[in-house]
Enzyme design. Structure first.
Site, PDB file in Angstrom:
ATOM      1  N   HIS A 123      -9.618  -2.349   2.239  1.00  0.00           N
ATOM      2  CA  HIS A 123      -8.178  -2.172   2.032  1.00  0.00           C
ATOM      3  C   HIS A 123      -7.696  -0.878   2.673  1.00  0.00           C
ATOM      4  O   HIS A 123      -6.667  -0.878   3.374  1.00  0.00           O
ATOM      5  CB  HIS A 123      -7.859  -2.165   0.541  1.00  0.00           C
ATOM      6  CG  HIS A 123      -6.397  -2.030   0.252  1.00  0.00           C
ATOM      7  ND1 HIS A 123      -5.491  -3.045   0.424  1.00  0.00           N
ATOM      8  CD2 HIS A 123      -5.660  -0.953  -0.179  1.00  0.00           C
ATOM      9  CE1 HIS A 123      -4.277  -2.633   0.117  1.00  0.00           C
ATOM     10  NE2 HIS A 123      -4.354  -1.369  -0.255  1.00  0.00           N
ATOM     11  N   GLU A 125       2.790  -0.365  12.477  1.00  0.00           N
ATOM     12  CA  GLU A 125       3.647   0.833  12.519  1.00  0.00           C
ATOM     13  C   GLU A 125       2.769   2.081  12.503  1.00  0.00           C
ATOM     14  O   GLU A 125       1.698   2.107  11.919  1.00  0.00           O
ATOM     15  CB  GLU A 125       4.650   0.810  11.367  1.00  0.00           C
ATOM     16  CG  GLU A 125       4.042   0.786   9.969  1.00  0.00           C
ATOM     17  CD  GLU A 125       3.983   2.158   9.353  1.00  0.00           C
ATOM     18  OE1 GLU A 125       4.370   3.136  10.005  1.00  0.00           O
ATOM     19  OE2 GLU A 125       3.519   2.237   8.204  1.00  0.00           O
ATOM     20  N   CYS A 165       6.677   5.645   1.154  1.00  0.00           N
ATOM     21  CA  CYS A 165       7.825   4.895   0.644  1.00  0.00           C
ATOM     22  C   CYS A 165       7.444   3.463   0.297  1.00  0.00           C
ATOM     23  O   CYS A 165       8.123   2.823  -0.512  1.00  0.00           O
ATOM     24  CB  CYS A 165       8.959   4.896   1.665  1.00  0.00           C
ATOM     25  SG  CYS A 165       8.522   4.170   3.259  1.00  0.00           S
TER      26      CYS A 165
END
Length: 432
Positions: free
Chosen positions: A99, A114, A50
């Site tokens: 990254h 998270e 998302c």
């Protein structure tokens, strides 16, 4: 052959763009096949959540890979490049590795640390392998990213402190009560905040829940999930007499728990303290309750200290996590550098083996009949001589590759030993 990662996330693109470029899990295999068929693309993977859409590729040339990725995204989603290209970022080689590892570690997430993103990175690598578009290079890269993400969560505090209102409420309850086993929790409402709080409390050891809600059917649904009792809102007075903690988060425009109701419940509690946590805006619990003996009332503003303290701990852990990521980036890049000189080492080994075999056969012909034992002694002799001669050049070339001079020393070896001039090849063609 370079590694390239190109994409966008919540820091570069609004949700209106991210949702247009998102991939459903069911379409990823076909999308990967389409992407891998692009000119110059040897390996490919997709990470779509998302908050981000990112394409990871390994192939011939960075600019060609970037063009292939942008063209693929545009064609697949029927969205002109002009609508999203300015929101994309491209990372090449070490920057691409860094990254992806930072993403897996939760350092690029909207909420640092998270947990969900680690599983999503793992799934992206698995889907690419199942689709046949991840070879040795991307398999190694995604495995390194997942290992890095796990290490960061295990060795730092980045994922161990709440930052949402619900998590902060749970932490407050834990600080207030200590062990949660044996305590009775009354949850008022049935929305997301109540669901999150219930799960967190359950994970921390709470087992005795009562859920009160305006719609009893919804309360029953949640109660069944957590093994709780379900009651309508008008049963709150009796539930207050039993509870040790109340967490309320309804969407009601008025008070749900009145001071008079709490005062009446206190008489039946025999001096047991009561913690009231009000997560609602407008408030659910009458602020006058804070004046009642034995009652502690905390509203959303009162949770701010818990949230700020937790966020500060996460930010401190973020520096530690970044340092761990850099260690893992260096480890991967050392492996990656050695892959560039592997074709030269393979060519050197092949030439040495060919010379060894030819000279061994010539010696055996000149010796005539030899016993199996004598033949074995000769084979071991020439094998050991070749291995010892190749040991130093092999170690030194790998060392120079790690230090950044691999291409130069590979060229020197190719010249000195008259090896075929070889460039860096696809890792699947190279020895471990």
């Amino acid at each position: 052959m370079p590694l390239l990662l190109i994409g966008l996330d919540h820091t570069t693109a609004p949700v209106e763009i991210r949702e247009r470029l998102a991939f459903g899990e069911a379409e990823v295999p076909q999308a990967l096949q389409t992407l891998a068929a692009s000119p110059g693309v040897e390996e490919a993977a997709l990470l779509s959540t998302c908050n981000r859409v990112e394409v990871v590729m390994y192939g011939d040339e960075a600019r060609a890979l970037e063009a292939a990725a942008l063209g693929f995204l545009s064609a697949w989603h029927r969205l002109p490049r002009a609508h999203f290209v300015e929101a994309t970022r491209a990372f090449v080689e070490e920057a691409a590795v860094r990254h992806l590892l930072r993403v897996a570690a939760g350092l690029e997430s909207l909420v640092p640390g998270e947990k969900q993103i680690l599983g999503q990175v793992k799934q992206a690598g698995q889907l690419a392998r199942e689709a046949g578009t991840a070879g040795k290079m991307l398999t190694r890269l995604f495995d390194a990213a997942v290992a890095c993400g796990r290490r960061v969560r295990h060795e730092t505090e980045i994922a161990r402190h709440p930052v949402s209102v619900s998590h902060a409420a749970v932490m407050l309850v834990r600080e207030h009560l200590g062990r949660l086993e044996g305590h009775h929790v009354l949850l008022i409402g049935s929305g997301k905040m109540v669901e999150v709080a219930a799960k967190q409390l359950h994970d921390l050891g709470a087992t005795h829940f009562t859920i009160a809600n305006r719609t009893l059917a919804r309360a029953c649904e949640l109660a069944q999930r957590w093994g709780a009792d379900a009651r309508p809102l008008d049963a709150i007075p009796s539930a207050l007499a039993e509870a040790d903690v109340v967490i309320s988060a309804t969407a009601a425009p008025h008070l749900v728990v009145h001071a008079e109701t709490v005062a009446a419940a206190l008489a039946a509690r025999q001096g047991r303290p009561l913690l009231l946590v009000d997560l609602a805006v407008p408030r659910d619990i009458d602020p006058v309750c804070a004046d009642l003996d034995g009652v502690t009332l905390v509203d959303v503003d009162g949770l701010r200290d818990v949230i700020n303290r937790s966020m500060q701990l996460r930010l401190q852990a973020r520096e530690e996590a970044s340092a761990l990521v850099e260690e893992d980036v260096r480890g991967f890049m050392e492996w990656y550098a050695v892959q560039r000189v592997a074709p030269t080492l393979a060519a050197l080994r092949r030439k040495a083996e060919a010379i060894k075999q030819a000279e061994l056969e010539r010696a055996l012909r000149r010796l005539g009949d030899v016993s199996p034992h004598e033949r074995k002694v000769l084979e071991t002799l020439v094998h050991n001589v070749v291995n010892k001669l190749l040991a130093a050049p092999t170690v030194q070339l790998r060392k120079q590759a790690i230090e950044g001079d691999g291409d130069l020393y590979a060229h020197v070896l190719q010249t000195l030993f008259e090896l075929p001039l070889v460039e860096s090849r696809h890792p699947q063609e190279q020895p471990q």
